[in-house]
Design an enzyme around this catalytic site. Sequence first.
Site, short mmCIF file in Angstrom:
data_model
loop_
_atom_site.label_atom_id
_atom_site.label_comp_id
_atom_site.label_asym_id
_atom_site.label_seq_id
_atom_site.Cartn_x
_atom_site.Cartn_y
_atom_site.Cartn_z
N LYS A 13 0.76 -1.25 0.10
CA LYS A 13 0.17 0.04 -0.04
C LYS A 13 0.90 1.30 -0.01
CE LYS A 13 -2.06 -1.15 3.76
NZ LYS A 13 -1.32 -2.41 4.10
N ARG A 88 -9.51 1.19 8.79
CA ARG A 88 -8.99 0.17 9.13
C ARG A 88 -10.00 -0.81 9.78
NH1 ARG A 88 -3.49 0.86 8.60
NH2 ARG A 88 -2.23 -1.18 9.61
N ARG A 127 11.42 -5.64 4.57
CA ARG A 127 11.01 -4.23 4.55
C ARG A 127 11.89 -3.22 5.41
NH1 ARG A 127 5.18 -1.77 5.21
NH2 ARG A 127 5.02 -2.98 7.36
N ARG A 159 11.40 -1.50 10.90
CA ARG A 159 10.21 -1.09 11.90
C ARG A 159 10.00 -2.04 12.94
NH1 ARG A 159 4.86 0.46 8.30
NH2 ARG A 159 3.84 -0.85 9.89
N ARG A 170 -0.17 -8.92 13.64
CA ARG A 170 -0.90 -7.85 12.80
C ARG A 170 -1.76 -8.62 11.75
NH1 ARG A 170 4.02 -5.25 10.71
NH2 ARG A 170 2.75 -3.78 9.49
P1 ADP Z 1 1.24 -1.32 7.29
O1 ADP Z 1 1.61 -0.50 6.25
O2 ADP Z 1 2.23 -2.55 7.62
O3 ADP Z 1 -0.20 -1.94 7.03
P2 ADP Z 1 0.82 0.91 8.93
O4 ADP Z 1 1.90 1.70 8.81
O5 ADP Z 1 -0.23 1.23 8.20
O6 ADP Z 1 0.92 -0.77 8.75
O7 ADP Z 1 0.23 1.05 10.33
C1 ADP Z 1 1.44 0.41 11.60
C2 ADP Z 1 0.32 0.67 12.85
O8 ADP Z 1 -0.03 1.95 13.05
C3 ADP Z 1 -0.78 -0.40 12.76
O9 ADP Z 1 -0.46 -1.66 13.27
C4 ADP Z 1 -1.79 0.28 14.01
O10 ADP Z 1 -0.88 0.20 15.13
C5 ADP Z 1 -1.63 1.72 13.60
N1 ADP Z 1 -2.49 2.13 12.71
C6 ADP Z 1 -2.11 2.76 11.33
N2 ADP Z 1 -3.37 3.11 10.93
C7 ADP Z 1 -4.56 2.89 11.65
C8 ADP Z 1 -5.94 3.17 11.82
N3 ADP Z 1 -6.48 3.59 10.63
N4 ADP Z 1 -6.30 2.70 13.04
C9 ADP Z 1 -6.00 2.19 14.05
N5 ADP Z 1 -4.55 2.17 14.15
C10 ADP Z 1 -3.83 2.25 12.93
P1 ADP Z 2 2.21 -1.96 3.24
O1 ADP Z 2 2.19 -0.42 3.18
O2 ADP Z 2 0.97 -2.37 2.47
O3 ADP Z 2 2.29 -2.53 4.42
P2 ADP Z 2 4.74 -1.50 1.77
O4 ADP Z 2 4.39 -0.72 0.71
O5 ADP Z 2 5.42 -1.12 2.90
O6 ADP Z 2 3.27 -2.33 2.24
O7 ADP Z 2 5.66 -2.83 1.10
C1 ADP Z 2 5.96 -4.07 2.14
C2 ADP Z 2 7.34 -4.25 1.52
O8 ADP Z 2 7.27 -4.90 0.26
C3 ADP Z 2 8.58 -3.27 1.07
O9 ADP Z 2 9.66 -3.71 1.66
C4 ADP Z 2 8.18 -2.99 -0.23
O10 ADP Z 2 9.51 -2.60 -0.67
C5 ADP Z 2 7.82 -4.37 -0.65
N1 ADP Z 2 7.29 -4.21 -2.08
C6 ADP Z 2 6.10 -3.63 -2.11
N2 ADP Z 2 5.72 -4.04 -3.30
C7 ADP Z 2 6.27 -4.89 -3.73
C8 ADP Z 2 6.36 -5.57 -5.04
N3 ADP Z 2 5.33 -5.56 -6.08
N4 ADP Z 2 7.13 -6.50 -5.16
C9 ADP Z 2 8.04 -6.77 -4.39
N5 ADP Z 2 8.37 -6.22 -3.16
C10 ADP Z 2 7.41 -5.36 -2.92
#
Ligand code: ADP
Ligand code: ADP
Length: 216
Positions: A13, A88, A127, A159, A170
């Site tokens: 995302k 979420r 990541r 992270r 998660r």
């Molecule tokens: P990922 O990219 O791995 O899906 P995020 O960066 O979006 O994770 O979120 C990291 C953490 O921030 C989540 O595990 C949660 O604790 C908090 N968080 C992010 N967005 C929300 C939301 N919309 N509601 C509640 N908690 C959130």
């Molecule tokens: P999210 O926000 O959904 O948690 P991220 O955008 O942070 O996901 O991506 C998670 C990990 O996967 C990062 O290390 C990113 O570089 C990698 N990644 C994202 N898209 C791709 C893809 N199409 N192929 C391979 N790795 C990817």
Amino acid sequence: MRLVLVGPPGAGKGTQAQYIASNLSIPKISTGDIFRANVSGGTELGKLAKTYMDRGDLVPDQVTIAMVRDRLSEDDAQDGFLLDGFPRNVPQAEILKKMLADWGQGLDLVLELVVDDDEVVRRLAGRRTCSQCGRIWHVEFDDKQDDRCDACDGTLFQRDDDKEETVRHRLEVYQEQTAPLISYYADEGTLVGVDATGPVEEVTQRAMDAIRPFLG
Ligand code: ADP
Ligand code: ADP
């Protein structure tokens, strides 16, 4: 264009959000990024959010919604936005809907990034994020041998919540609380699924192809 990206942690995302938002010239609003900025800044919001984030739990809705309301009220979000990581759960989606309706607005599209569990685990395990510009990298897929950002030379970090134990939790939280949003938005008629496997650029292309018919 008022757009939401949904998908499990690690679906890509954040990676796609930066390209899509830039292609559409709309602000990318990532609740995870805003929480992390507050944690590093040592704010009260950051202190509160950290206890939930460290466990891999969601930050309480009340806090999250107030933060999003403030952000969406800013000038740059008046003509469109891309939300990454919000809503979420269904209660957040319902409040977002009401908030936008009060402003005479509504969502144009919810894009679901579809990837399987094995790929999600592989992506999260490798990541890395740049501490300076926030760009997201992957140890294996971007062939990162060092811990420097190729874009700005900042230092990359892993992270805390990408450690194995927390990742497992998660993913459970995603299944229990976030996955129900998929049928919620399918029922509303705003959901489009995009295959998020394969190279980053190909996923961006598929996402842009899915978005194009909804551009006003
Ligand atoms: P990922 O990219 O791995 O899906 P995020 O960066 O979006 O994770 O979120 C990291 C953490 O921030 C989540 O595990 C949660 O604790 C908090 N968080 C992010 N967005 C929300 C939301 N919309 N509601 C509640 N908690 C959130
Ligand atoms: P999210 O926000 O959904 O948690 P991220 O955008 O942070 O996901 O991506 C998670 C990990 O996967 C990062 O290390 C990113 O570089 C990698 N990644 C994202 N898209 C791709 C893809 N199409 N192929 C391979 N790795 C990817």
